[in-house]
Design a protein around this motif. Structure first.
Motif, short mmCIF file in Angstrom:
data_model
loop_
_atom_site.label_atom_id
_atom_site.label_comp_id
_atom_site.label_asym_id
_atom_site.label_seq_id
_atom_site.Cartn_x
_atom_site.Cartn_y
_atom_site.Cartn_z
N ALA A 93 0.83 -1.21 0.00
CA ALA A 93 0.00 0.00 0.00
C ALA A 93 0.86 1.26 0.00
N LEU A 94 1.91 1.26 0.82
CA LEU A 94 2.79 2.43 0.90
C LEU A 94 3.56 2.63 -0.40
N ALA A 95 4.02 1.54 -0.99
CA ALA A 95 4.75 1.63 -2.25
C ALA A 95 3.87 2.22 -3.34
N GLN A 194 7.09 -3.58 13.10
CA GLN A 194 6.38 -3.31 14.34
C GLN A 194 4.94 -2.92 14.02
N HIS A 195 4.08 -3.05 15.02
CA HIS A 195 2.69 -2.65 14.86
C HIS A 195 2.29 -1.74 16.02
N PRO A 196 1.82 -0.52 15.73
CA PRO A 196 1.77 0.09 14.40
C PRO A 196 3.19 0.37 13.87
N PRO A 197 3.32 0.65 12.58
CA PRO A 197 4.65 0.98 12.05
C PRO A 197 5.26 2.16 12.81
N VAL A 198 6.58 2.17 12.89
CA VAL A 198 7.28 3.20 13.67
C VAL A 198 8.13 4.07 12.75
N LEU A 199 7.98 5.38 12.91
CA LEU A 199 8.80 6.34 12.17
C LEU A 199 10.17 6.40 12.82
N LEU A 200 11.18 5.81 12.16
CA LEU A 200 12.53 5.78 12.74
C LEU A 200 13.32 7.03 12.40
N ARG A 201 13.04 7.62 11.23
CA ARG A 201 13.73 8.85 10.84
C ARG A 201 12.79 9.70 10.00
N GLU A 208 2.59 13.37 8.66
CA GLU A 208 1.18 13.64 8.37
C GLU A 208 0.72 12.90 7.11
N ALA A 209 1.59 12.87 6.10
CA ALA A 209 1.23 12.17 4.85
C ALA A 209 1.13 10.67 5.08
N LEU A 210 2.03 10.12 5.91
CA LEU A 210 1.97 8.69 6.22
C LEU A 210 0.69 8.35 6.96
N GLU A 211 0.36 9.16 7.96
CA GLU A 211 -0.85 8.86 8.76
C GLU A 211 -2.11 9.02 7.93
N ALA A 212 -2.10 9.95 6.98
CA ALA A 212 -3.26 10.10 6.10
C ALA A 212 -3.43 8.86 5.23
N ALA A 213 -2.31 8.18 4.93
CA ALA A 213 -2.36 7.02 4.05
C ALA A 213 -2.67 5.73 4.78
N ILE A 214 -2.12 5.55 6.00
CA ILE A 214 -2.23 4.24 6.65
C ILE A 214 -2.73 4.29 8.09
N GLY A 215 -3.03 5.48 8.60
CA GLY A 215 -3.47 5.56 10.00
C GLY A 215 -2.31 5.78 10.94
N THR A 216 -2.44 5.29 12.15
CA THR A 216 -1.48 5.60 13.22
C THR A 216 -0.06 5.15 12.87
N VAL A 217 0.88 6.05 13.11
CA VAL A 217 2.31 5.75 12.99
C VAL A 217 2.96 6.06 14.33
N GLY A 218 3.69 5.08 14.86
CA GLY A 218 4.34 5.28 16.15
C GLY A 218 5.63 6.06 16.01
N LEU A 219 6.06 6.64 17.13
CA LEU A 219 7.35 7.33 17.19
C LEU A 219 8.27 6.54 18.10
N GLU A 319 7.94 21.89 14.40
CA GLU A 319 8.10 20.46 14.09
C GLU A 319 6.79 19.88 13.58
N GLU A 320 6.46 20.29 12.39
CA GLU A 320 5.30 19.75 11.69
C GLU A 320 5.63 19.69 10.22
N GLY A 321 5.04 18.73 9.52
CA GLY A 321 5.36 18.57 8.11
C GLY A 321 6.85 18.34 7.90
N LEU A 322 7.41 18.97 6.89
CA LEU A 322 8.83 18.83 6.59
C LEU A 322 9.72 19.43 7.69
N GLY A 323 9.14 20.29 8.53
CA GLY A 323 9.89 20.87 9.64
C GLY A 323 10.42 19.82 10.60
N ARG A 324 9.73 18.68 10.69
CA ARG A 324 10.18 17.61 11.58
C ARG A 324 11.53 17.07 11.08
#
Length: 341
Positions: A93-95, A194-201, A208-219, A319-324
């Motif tokens: 789905a992400l690809a 991992q579940h939910p997927p984790v944003l490593l970098r 925001e774009a990831l969460e709009a596509a697949i829901g919750t993303v962990g940090l 720290e939002e969008g690309l600012g992160r």
């Protein structure tokens, strides 16, 4: 390792690269040599991802710690299946949504993917780059290409061929020069084991774009061992030679003035013009949107280094969008520049 051989630079059209130049670079990859090439994020230092001896050359050339995993680049989403025992449905789905593009997915490693490529881990980081030169090279080489940023380990990432040559001349066989990179910060790394997927970098694809596509993303939590699955998170990174200090908006000028009064040569990265006239001040205004800040970030750090700055004061962003991603790189650069022995 000193300058082992002459580095060849070939200029290529970023939209329609010369097939002969691509064929030359592809043959070097198949022969186990190193080739630096552009992606939409930064320039990569590439080698055959499945050839342990070739990948070892990346670590030597960069001075990179051996347990730091390397992103494997492939020409299409279908090629992910050759690198993992099972493609997670979320990866498909992400690809479909983000590839080609600045998103790296961490999945389980197939047995034939060398541990040197994965930093000794049982996971592998994979992406499809969104740059015609990179894609042409991947197709012509017919190999997955392991490619971290094409710089000496710890230095600001290279966003043009001149940066690559500054750091790696004599350490890489060939540099494909297609001009500056469009995004300017590395890819986002998302751990799908991992579940939910984790944003490593954080990177070129926003949270925001990831969460709009697949829901919750962990940090990642502090000291989370999973963070080590991502390239670019374990060691000091992106650091200029100067000491880098982060300042919130509105505090850039007062901090710069204090440092100038102490006799320092000060580089300043600000988003608004400053009322500052001083012989030892080197001011770079980066107006406009966060995309431009990200695109120019590493180039400006290198530029201020070249101008002899002892300290660089960089203006932070929300720290939002690309600012992160911008703040992640600035923080790591600040830690690296102040943590040297």
């Amino acid at each position: 390792m000193g300058h082992a051989y002459a580095t060849i630079t070939l200029q290529v059209d970023p939209a329609q690269p010369d097939p002969e130049a691509i064929a030359q670079a592809a043959q070097l990859i198949r022969d186990g040599e190193l080739v630096a090439f552009p992606t939409e994020t930064v320039y990569g230092l590439g080698a055959d991802a499945l050839n342990p001896k070739a990948v070892a050359g990346i670590f030597r050339a960069k001075g990179r710690p051996a347990d730091n995993p390397i992103i494997v680049h492939v020409p299409s989403a279908q090629d992910l299946a050759a690198l993992t025992p099972e493609v997670p449905p979320l990866a498909t789905a992400l690809a479909a949504r983000f590839w080609p593009g600045p998103l790296t997915l961490v999945v389980r490693r197939a047995p034939h993917v060398p541990h040197i490529t994965t930093g000794g881990l049982e996971t592998v980081a994979v992406r499809v780059p969104a740059h015609p030169v990179a894609l042409a090279l991947l197709r012509a080489a017919a190999r997955p290409i392991a490619a971290p940023s094409a710089n000496r380990s710890g230095r600001p990432s290279p966003t043009c061929a001149a940066h690559v040559l500054d750091d790696l001349r004599g350490r890489v066989r060939l540099v494909l020069d297609a001009g500056p990179c469009a995004v300017g910060v590395e890819s986002t790394v998302l751990d799908l084991t991992q579940h939910p997927p984790v944003l490593l970098r954080p990177g070129g694809v926003t949270l925001e774009a990831l969460e709009a596509a697949i829901g919750t993303v962990g940090l990642p939590r502090e000291l989370d061992p999973a963070a080590g699955r991502s390239p670019g998170t374990r060691y000091r990174h992106y650091a200029p030679k100067a000491t880098l200090l982060l300042a919130p908006p509105g505090q850039v000028q007062p901090l710069a003035v204090r440092l100038l009064e102490e006799g320092q040569t000060v580089g300043i990265m600000a988003r608004q013009p400053l009322q500052l006239r001083h012989a030892r001040a080197r001011v770079r205004i980066i107006p406009g949107d966060l995309a431009r800040y990200a695109r120019e970030l590493f180039a400006v750090l290198r530029e201020l280094d070249a101008q002899g700055c002892q300290v660089i004061v960089a203006e932070g962003v929300a720290e939002e969008g690309l600012g992160r991603a911008v703040m992640d790189r600035l923080r790591r650069a600040a830690q690296g520049s102040q943590g040297r022995d």
